[in-house]
Design an enzyme around this catalytic site. Structure first.
Site, short mmCIF file in Angstrom:
data_model
loop_
_atom_site.label_atom_id
_atom_site.label_comp_id
_atom_site.label_asym_id
_atom_site.label_seq_id
_atom_site.Cartn_x
_atom_site.Cartn_y
_atom_site.Cartn_z
N ASP A 1 14.99 21.15 11.00
CA ASP A 1 13.70 20.49 10.75
C ASP A 1 12.68 21.49 10.21
OD1 ASP A 1 11.33 19.01 10.95
OD2 ASP A 1 11.92 18.07 12.84
N HIS B 1 14.67 8.93 6.55
CA HIS B 1 13.43 9.68 6.71
C HIS B 1 13.09 10.51 5.48
CE1 HIS B 1 10.23 11.72 8.91
NE2 HIS B 1 10.78 12.89 8.61
#
Ligand code: HEM
Length: 403
Positions: A221, A313
């Site tokens: 991330d 996403h």
């Protein structure tokens, strides 16, 4: 005196003081403690590492991510004036200059803990309340207000808003706790703590420096991010002088996003990858290539379907205009079990020059369509103006607060 540490003159004088003050019982217990607990060894190179506190920009924005963070929001005491806010900023500036360089603060309650700076950075932000208290509404950036409501938000007042923000980051949690104690005690007659969030990445040394960490859903991330030192980074992150006092500053958005890890655990790896659009193994886009390659949103798989699912996403977060870019500086959080589940997730901290141009449309798109929403929800939200950096002899926020 038996058991006296040999390398600490402060320890010696404190023990002599104990002897004088409380007699032999104190001496015996002090001696035992010193025998049982050897002094903390010298700092390692990672412990000694410092980040300059002074400069054009505040530290902690373009600084490579440290392994731990504390975000603290404060509310100003009622009736505080602009002069008093400036005084707090002068005191905090002094604390910051010392602590980030491994020196105790003035009147430091535990000076021993200042010896390991561990890349400590302190980044201070102003919420809307500063401008009201200082009677300076005209200087408030127009975007400095709570974000609009987004679909799926489950915001709690406990994690939202605040007049002042301190983002503390370091590679060591003891260093962080100490810095928090000092800054919060310095602020005590000016402001009280509104909320505090503790975040973490992998401990330094667990992976090579510069490695992008994983969130608690297991995914790498923070891959797609502007690169410090480039013109691109400067344009995305630093305020160009609107309003003029904020030139070289930024905007920080802090969203506390809770993850339903129990329900996430029932998905298999392939399903999880389709939610993000990247692989679990190393974060490569599902359209192919290496982790650093940009997802190819037009790519098709062998059966003719989009390689990156339509509601993944990364597809929805991808910019739809050159301006729609942010710097993500996320930390994981885990506050343990709560009624009905666990309070863990991501402290989503994002910097940009202007959230109205760069952030809100992206967040709205994600709120409306992101597959990830089935497993995450925002429980906290706050926006702060990040004043520019300060130089020697000056203080944080001076361009706004100086009369
Ligand atoms: C718990 C919530 C979230 C999780 C777990 C999460 C996780 C991820 C992951 C794994 C990636 C792909 C790898 C990477 O580029 O870093 C990513 C990309 C991204 N995320 Fe999130 N994210 C979350 C919330 C958000 C929010 C709230 C925003 C913005 C409003 C956002 C904006 C982005 C952007 C801009 C990218 C890069 C997209 C691109 O490829 O251009 N994320 N996120």
């Amino acid at each position: 005196v038996k058991g006296e540490p040999v390398n600490s003159s402060r320890g010696v004088s404190r023990r002599r003081f104990l002897l004088g003050a409380a007699g032999s019982a104190a001496l015996v217990s002090a001696g035992r403690a010193a025998q049982a607990l050897p002094a903390e060894p010298e700092a390692s190179p990672a412990g000694e590492a410092t980040v300059p506190a002074q400069g054009e920009h505040q530290a902690g924005v373009d600084t490579p991510l440290q392994s731990a963070a504390i975000f603290t929001a404060y509310n100003l005491v009622a009736g505080i004036t602009r002069v008093e806010i400036a005084r707090l900023m002068q005191l905090w500036t002094d604390d910051i200059v010392r602590l980030t360089q491994g020196r105790p603060a003035l009147g430091d309650p535990v000076p021993e803990l200042a010896a390991i700076p561990a890349r400590l950075t302190v980044t201070v932000g102003f919420g809307p309340g500063v401008f009201a208290a200082a009677a300076m509404e005209g200087a408030r950036p127009s975007w400095l207000r709570p974000l609009p409501a987004f679909k799926g938000d489950r915001l709690q007042a406990d994690w939202s808003g605040g007049d002042l923000l301190v983002q503390l980051c370091a590679d060591d949690p003891v260093t962080l706790a100490h810095a928090d104690q000092v800054l919060t005690s310095t602020a005590s007659s000016f402001a009280s703590v509104a909320w505090q969030q503790h975040g973490f990445q992998r401990a330094r040394g667990m992976t090579p420096d510069g490695t992008v960490g994983r969130n608690l859903m297991g995914f790498v991330d923070g891959i797609v991010n502007p690169v410090p030192g480039t013109a691109d980074f400067d344009a995305v992150v630093w305020n160009p002088g609107q309003p003029p006092w904020l030139k070289g500053g930024s905007c920080l958005i802090v969203r506390r996003i809770r993850m339903d890890l129990q329900r996430w655990s029932s998905l298999d790896t392939r399903q999880r990858e389709e939610v993000f659009g990247r692989t679990a193994a190393d974060g490569s886009p599902l359209s192919g290539g290496s982790p650093q390659d940009r997802p190819d949103l037009d790519a098709r798989d062998s059966s003719g379907l989009s390689a990156i699912p339509l509601f993944a996403h990364v597809r929805l977060a991808a910019p739809t205009s050159p301006e729609e870019r942010i710097l993500r500086r996320p930390f994981n959080y885990d506050s343990g079990p709560i009624a009905g589940g666990r309070d863990s997730g991501l402290i989503f901290a994002a910097y940009c020059a202007n959230p109205e141009r760069q952030y809100i449309a992206m967040q709205r798109r994600l709120a409306d369509h992101d597959l990830l929403n089935s497993w995450v929800s925002a429980v906290g939200s706050a926006v702060f103006a990040i004043p520019p950096g300060f130089k020697d002899g000056h203080y944080l926020g001076e361009s706004l607060l100086k009369i």
